[in-house]
Each structure stands twice: as structure tokens, then as C-alpha cells.
Design a protein around this motif. Structure first.
Motif, PDB file in Angstrom:
ATOM      1  N   PRO A  56       0.692  -1.094   0.053  1.00 33.27           N
ATOM      2  CA  PRO A  56       0.026  -0.045   0.301  1.00 33.27           C
ATOM      3  C   PRO A  56       0.802   1.178   0.086  1.00 33.27           C
ATOM      4  CG  PRO A  56      -0.872  -1.721   1.560  1.00 33.27           C
ATOM      5  CD  PRO A  56       0.235  -1.968   1.173  1.00 33.27           C
ATOM      6  N   ARG A  57       2.180   1.260   0.578  1.00 33.65           N
ATOM      7  CA  ARG A  57       2.839   2.452   0.720  1.00 33.65           C
ATOM      8  C   ARG A  57       4.136   2.391  -0.591  1.00 33.65           C
ATOM      9  NH1 ARG A  57       7.714   2.299   3.110  1.00 33.65           N
ATOM     10  NH2 ARG A  57       8.654   4.426   3.920  1.00 33.65           N
ATOM     11  N   LEU A  58       4.189   1.200  -1.219  1.00 32.95           N
ATOM     12  CA  LEU A  58       5.285   1.204  -2.116  1.00 32.95           C
ATOM     13  C   LEU A  58       4.839   0.942  -3.579  1.00 32.95           C
ATOM     14  CD1 LEU A  58       7.960  -0.691  -0.193  1.00 32.95           C
ATOM     15  CD2 LEU A  58       7.891   1.629  -0.193  1.00 32.95           C
ATOM     16  N   ARG A  59       5.243   1.267  -4.611  1.00 28.65           N
ATOM     17  CA  ARG A  59       5.053   0.901  -5.915  1.00 28.65           C
ATOM     18  C   ARG A  59       6.285   0.272  -6.418  1.00 28.65           C
ATOM     19  NH1 ARG A  59       2.629   5.236 -10.557  1.00 28.65           N
ATOM     20  NH2 ARG A  59       2.787   3.804 -12.252  1.00 28.65           N
ATOM     21  N   HIS A  60       5.970  -0.818  -7.079  1.00 31.11           N
ATOM     22  CA  HIS A  60       7.174  -1.609  -7.824  1.00 31.11           C
ATOM     23  C   HIS A  60       7.434  -0.538  -9.265  1.00 31.11           C
ATOM     24  CE1 HIS A  60       9.599  -4.637  -9.670  1.00 31.11           C
ATOM     25  NE2 HIS A  60       8.940  -4.405 -10.966  1.00 31.11           N
ATOM     26  N   MET A  61       8.774  -0.281  -9.393  1.00 28.64           N
ATOM     27  CA  MET A  61       9.110   0.530 -10.431  1.00 28.64           C
ATOM     28  C   MET A  61      10.249  -0.136 -11.065  1.00 28.64           C
ATOM     29  SD  MET A  61       8.565   4.389  -9.519  1.00 28.64           S
ATOM     30  CE  MET A  61       7.103   5.003  -8.616  1.00 28.64           C
ATOM     31  N   ASP A  62      10.164  -1.102 -11.952  1.00 29.17           N
ATOM     32  CA  ASP A  62      11.134  -1.855 -12.674  1.00 29.17           C
ATOM     33  C   ASP A  62      12.229  -0.910 -13.443  1.00 29.17           C
ATOM     34  OD1 ASP A  62      12.564  -4.328 -13.367  1.00 29.17           O
ATOM     35  OD2 ASP A  62      11.416  -4.265 -15.194  1.00 29.17           O
ATOM     36  N   GLY A  63      13.596  -1.194 -13.007  1.00 31.75           N
ATOM     37  CA  GLY A  63      14.567  -0.301 -13.492  1.00 31.75           C
ATOM     38  C   GLY A  63      15.302   0.426 -12.478  1.00 31.75           C
ATOM     39  N   LEU A  64      14.520   0.735 -11.274  1.00 30.72           N
ATOM     40  CA  LEU A  64      15.077   1.706 -10.447  1.00 30.72           C
ATOM     41  C   LEU A  64      16.699   1.345 -10.100  1.00 30.72           C
ATOM     42  CD1 LEU A  64      12.538   2.970  -8.089  1.00 30.72           C
ATOM     43  CD2 LEU A  64      13.740   4.489  -9.670  1.00 30.72           C
ATOM     44  N   LEU A  65      16.790  -0.112  -9.651  1.00 27.79           N
ATOM     45  CA  LEU A  65      18.298  -0.301  -9.518  1.00 27.79           C
ATOM     46  C   LEU A  65      19.163  -0.276 -10.338  1.00 27.79           C
ATOM     47  CD1 LEU A  65      17.659  -3.702  -7.374  1.00 27.79           C
ATOM     48  CD2 LEU A  65      18.929  -1.523  -6.666  1.00 27.79           C
ATOM     49  N   ARG A  66      18.696   0.011 -11.989  1.00 26.79           N
ATOM     50  CA  ARG A  66      19.898   0.182 -12.856  1.00 26.79           C
ATOM     51  C   ARG A  66      20.382   1.694 -12.691  1.00 26.79           C
ATOM     52  NH1 ARG A  66      17.164  -0.723 -18.303  1.00 26.79           N
ATOM     53  NH2 ARG A  66      19.302  -0.342 -18.965  1.00 26.79           N
ATOM     54  N   LEU A  67      19.687   2.543 -12.165  1.00 25.32           N
ATOM     55  CA  LEU A  67      20.253   3.884 -11.731  1.00 25.32           C
ATOM     56  C   LEU A  67      20.918   3.886 -10.578  1.00 25.32           C
ATOM     57  CD1 LEU A  67      16.622   5.604 -12.513  1.00 25.32           C
ATOM     58  CD2 LEU A  67      18.610   4.962 -14.163  1.00 25.32           C
ATOM     59  N   GLY A  68      21.879   5.019 -10.440  1.00 24.07           N
ATOM     60  CA  GLY A  68      22.423   5.632  -9.208  1.00 24.07           C
ATOM     61  C   GLY A  68      22.279   6.849  -8.714  1.00 24.07           C
ATOM     62  N   SER A  69      22.599   7.258  -7.430  1.00 25.59           N
ATOM     63  CA  SER A  69      22.382   8.418  -6.873  1.00 25.59           C
ATOM     64  C   SER A  69      23.597   8.848  -6.004  1.00 25.59           C
ATOM     65  CB  SER A  69      21.219   8.569  -6.101  1.00 25.59           C
ATOM     66  OG  SER A  69      21.150   7.643  -5.261  1.00 25.59           O
ATOM     67  N   ARG A  70      23.858  10.173  -5.859  1.00 24.04           N
ATOM     68  CA  ARG A  70      24.955  10.595  -5.184  1.00 24.04           C
ATOM     69  C   ARG A  70      24.710  11.939  -4.522  1.00 24.04           C
ATOM     70  NH1 ARG A  70      29.376  10.656  -9.974  1.00 24.04           N
ATOM     71  NH2 ARG A  70      28.911  12.755 -10.730  1.00 24.04           N
ATOM     72  N   LEU A  71      25.212  12.099  -3.400  1.00 22.76           N
ATOM     73  CA  LEU A  71      24.884  13.500  -2.823  1.00 22.76           C
ATOM     74  C   LEU A  71      26.439  14.312  -2.763  1.00 22.76           C
ATOM     75  CD1 LEU A  71      22.570  13.174   0.319  1.00 22.76           C
ATOM     76  CD2 LEU A  71      22.067  14.382  -1.883  1.00 22.76           C
ATOM     77  N   GLY A  72      27.340  13.715  -2.449  1.00 23.22           N
ATOM     78  CA  GLY A  72      28.750  14.060  -2.286  1.00 23.22           C
ATOM     79  C   GLY A  72      28.795  14.958  -0.988  1.00 23.22           C
ATOM     80  N   HIS A  73      29.353  16.010  -1.041  1.00 23.70           N
ATOM     81  CA  HIS A  73      29.077  16.871   0.231  1.00 23.70           C
ATOM     82  C   HIS A  73      27.812  17.777   0.409  1.00 23.70           C
ATOM     83  CE1 HIS A  73      32.895  15.511   1.065  1.00 23.70           C
ATOM     84  NE2 HIS A  73      33.604  16.025   0.191  1.00 23.70           N
ATOM     85  N   ARG A  74      26.889  17.374  -0.596  1.00 26.91           N
ATOM     86  CA  ARG A  74      25.701  18.391  -0.596  1.00 26.91           C
ATOM     87  C   ARG A  74      24.341  17.588  -0.054  1.00 26.91           C
ATOM     88  NH1 ARG A  74      24.371  19.361  -6.696  1.00 26.91           N
ATOM     89  NH2 ARG A  74      23.845  17.190  -6.351  1.00 26.91           N
ATOM     90  N   LEU A  75      23.941  18.298   0.682  1.00 22.43           N
ATOM     91  CA  LEU A  75      22.407  17.505   1.239  1.00 22.43           C
ATOM     92  C   LEU A  75      21.455  18.500   0.577  1.00 22.43           C
ATOM     93  CD1 LEU A  75      23.401  16.834   4.798  1.00 22.43           C
ATOM     94  CD2 LEU A  75      23.402  15.462   2.935  1.00 22.43           C
ATOM     95  N   ASP A  76      21.544  19.233  -0.442  1.00 25.97           N
ATOM     96  CA  ASP A  76      20.350  20.103  -0.721  1.00 25.97           C
ATOM     97  C   ASP A  76      19.652  19.534  -1.935  1.00 25.97           C
ATOM     98  OD1 ASP A  76      22.551  20.429  -2.628  1.00 25.97           O
ATOM     99  OD2 ASP A  76      22.327  22.291  -3.109  1.00 25.97           O
ATOM    100  N   GLY A  77      20.125  18.231  -2.601  1.00 29.90           N
ATOM    101  CA  GLY A  77      19.451  17.594  -3.618  1.00 29.90           C
ATOM    102  C   GLY A  77      20.608  16.498  -4.135  1.00 29.90           C
ATOM    103  N   PRO A  78      19.929  15.521  -4.599  1.00 28.05           N
ATOM    104  CA  PRO A  78      20.898  14.513  -5.174  1.00 28.05           C
ATOM    105  C   PRO A  78      21.129  14.492  -6.598  1.00 28.05           C
ATOM    106  CG  PRO A  78      18.712  13.670  -5.074  1.00 28.05           C
ATOM    107  CD  PRO A  78      18.357  15.259  -4.565  1.00 28.05           C
ATOM    108  N   GLU A  79      22.391  13.990  -6.932  1.00 29.54           N
ATOM    109  CA  GLU A  79      22.341  13.736  -8.409  1.00 29.54           C
ATOM    110  C   GLU A  79      21.913  12.329  -8.647  1.00 29.54           C
ATOM    111  OE1 GLU A  79      26.233  15.849 -10.620  1.00 29.54           O
ATOM    112  OE2 GLU A  79      26.839  14.215  -9.223  1.00 29.54           O
ATOM    113  N   LEU A  80      21.224  12.414  -9.789  1.00 29.84           N
ATOM    114  CA  LEU A  80      20.577  10.866 -10.327  1.00 29.84           C
ATOM    115  C   LEU A  80      21.511  10.677 -11.493  1.00 29.84           C
ATOM    116  CD1 LEU A  80      18.224   9.005 -10.018  1.00 29.84           C
ATOM    117  CD2 LEU A  80      17.148  10.052 -12.050  1.00 29.84           C
ATOM    118  N   LEU A  81      21.976   9.501 -11.504  1.00 28.69           N
ATOM    119  CA  LEU A  81      22.746   8.727 -12.365  1.00 28.69           C
ATOM    120  C   LEU A  81      22.249   7.774 -13.377  1.00 28.69           C
ATOM    121  CD1 LEU A  81      25.980   8.153 -10.060  1.00 28.69           C
ATOM    122  CD2 LEU A  81      25.489  10.289 -11.405  1.00 28.69           C
TER     123      LEU A  81
END
Length: 238
Positions: A56-81
Motif C-alpha cells: 500500500p505504501r510502495l510501488r514497484h518500478m522496474d529499472g530503479l536499481l539500474r540507476l545510481g544516486s549521490r550527494l557528495g558533500h551536498r544535502l540540498d539535492g541528489p544527482e541522479l545517475l
């Protein structure tokens, strides 16, 4: 007396829930967990979060694990890879095209936690080595289990030693870092064997865990004292 359990070998943070994460040398740990961990998620128009499963809280989205993300030293928003590790200029537009869903976008955590269970996952090299032996025909990598802290344990440490930690506290041996209240193990699902960059589909991993350990793996923890944690820190049960 403090009991040394191992050394922090790797630290992982997953800025966007259900995507690949980033390795860190050091990180601030606050009451919520590793700073920035699962701070963002892919959210649909009904408020459900992108995941590898449907609830009820989660939706399967096939392909998310193929993507990456990082913040580095920022916490104002992530980079999507993207799947090749390249930063995406417009995350929302990219996600809609890549996942072929029109009602989704990146969303920062608000009143409702993005964590499925507890905020910090610790996993030992002893347990990882057991999984490699139990599933010798596939690539076993810690990324399959999405830990925050990989603990290098001494030679001879039995697999699933994490089970013996529950009900106790873990802290840096010198007392200067964060403290974790160790609660229970994660119940693993098909995401443990889902394909992601460099890792083929491997359903045999979940089967081995179900047969040997009721599908459980790691130690989930709450943060009982904030502090800075770094690769190389010794951890002790207190």
C-alpha cells in the motif's frame, strides 16, 4: 567490558531510495541515520514510493536499481545517475521517460519516513563470505543487500554473527563516534537477486537465505547517539 566485533570496511549511502548508492570514506550519523540516506525517493501521484515491490505504501518500478544516486558533500539535492553512471540534467523528465511512467518525480522525505524498516543496516564480511559459498555460480556483492556499514570481522567469525548482537549497542571502540541500538535482521525479498549494473539476476541468493536462515540477513539498528563514522573505525559491542 567492550567486545570488539570488527572494523568498518565500507560505508554506503543511498540518497534516492531503491537506486544504487555511493561509497563514503566518512559520514555524519544523526538520529535519522547516515546523513542523506534515503532522503529522496521516486514518488508517484498517489504518494507511493518507488521500490522493488508493491505494498500500500510502495510501488514497484522496474529499472530503479539500474540507476545510481549521490550527494557528495551536498544535502540540498541528489544527482541522479543513468545506467552508465552519467549525471542526469533533469531527473524528473529522465525518470518519466526511463521508467515509462507519467506521474512520478523525485521527492524529499517529509512527514513519512522513506525507510522500509530501521534506519541503519550493518553487514559482516563473515556473512557475505557465507553467501558467496552458498551461491557459488553467481556474483555475490554487498550492493545486493544495500547495507550502510560493512564490518570486516576477524578470521573464524561465524556467518550470521549479527544475530548475536541484537539487544546490545555498537559503538566506535574509542567512544568518540556514534552509537547504534541493534534490534533485528532484515527480511529479504527478491531484490536480493535483482539485476543491477555489474550484477546479473540471481534468484539463488534468496533461495539460499530462505533455506538456511529464514530469509534474514544483516543487523538493523536505530541511532542512539549521533557522531561521525569513518572507514577504519573499530566497532565494539557495549
Amino acid at each position: 567490558m567492550a567486545e570488539i566485533i570488527g572494523v568498518v570496511e565500507r560505508l554506503w549511502r543511498y540518497p534516492v531510495k531503491s537506486t544504487g548508492g555511493e561509497q563514503l570514506d566518512t559520514v555524519q550519523v544523526d538520529e535519522r541515520g547516515l546523513a542523506g540516506d534515503r532522503l529522496y525517493a521516486v514518488r508517484d501521484g498517489a504518494g507511493r514510493l518507488g521500490s522493488g515491490k508493491n505494498t500500500p505504501r510502495l510501488r514497484h518500478m522496474d529499472g530503479l536499481l539500474r540507476l545510481g544516486s549521490r550527494l557528495g558533500h551536498r544535502l540540498d539535492g541528489p544527482e541522479l545517475l543513468d545506467p552508465l553512471g552519467r549525471p542526469v540534467a533533469d531527473p524528473d523528465a529522465f525518470l518519466r521517460a526511463f521508467l515509462q511512467l507519467e506521474d512520478i518525480g523525485l521527492a524529499r522525505e517529509d512527514a513519512h519516513s522513506h525507510f522500509d524498516q530501521l534506519p541503519v543496516s550493518l553487514l559482516t564480511t563473515a556473512t557475505l563470505d557465507w553467501v558467496r559459498e552458498a551461491a557459488p555460480c553467481t556474483v555475490v556483492d554487498e550492493r545486493r543487500f544495500r547495507p550502510n556499514i560493512v564490518v570486516r570481522t576477524p578470521p573464524g567469525t561465524p556467518p550470521f554473527v549479527e544475530d548475536t548482537w541484537f539487544g546490545r549497542q555498537a559503538a566506535t571502540a574509542d567512544g568518540s563516534g556514534p552509537r547504534f541500538a541493534l534490534v533485528r535482521a532484515s527480511e529479504r525479498c527478491a531484490m536480493s537477486g535483482a539485476p543491477q549494473p555489474g550484477l546479473p539476476e540471481a534468484p539463488e541468493i534468496l533461495k539460499a537465505l530462505l533455506d538456511a536462515h529464514d530469509g534474514r540477513l544483516d543487523a538493523l539498528a536505530e541511532v542512539s547517539r549521533p557522531g561521525r563514522l569513518s572507514v577504519g573505525d573499530s566497532l565494539a559491542l557495549i
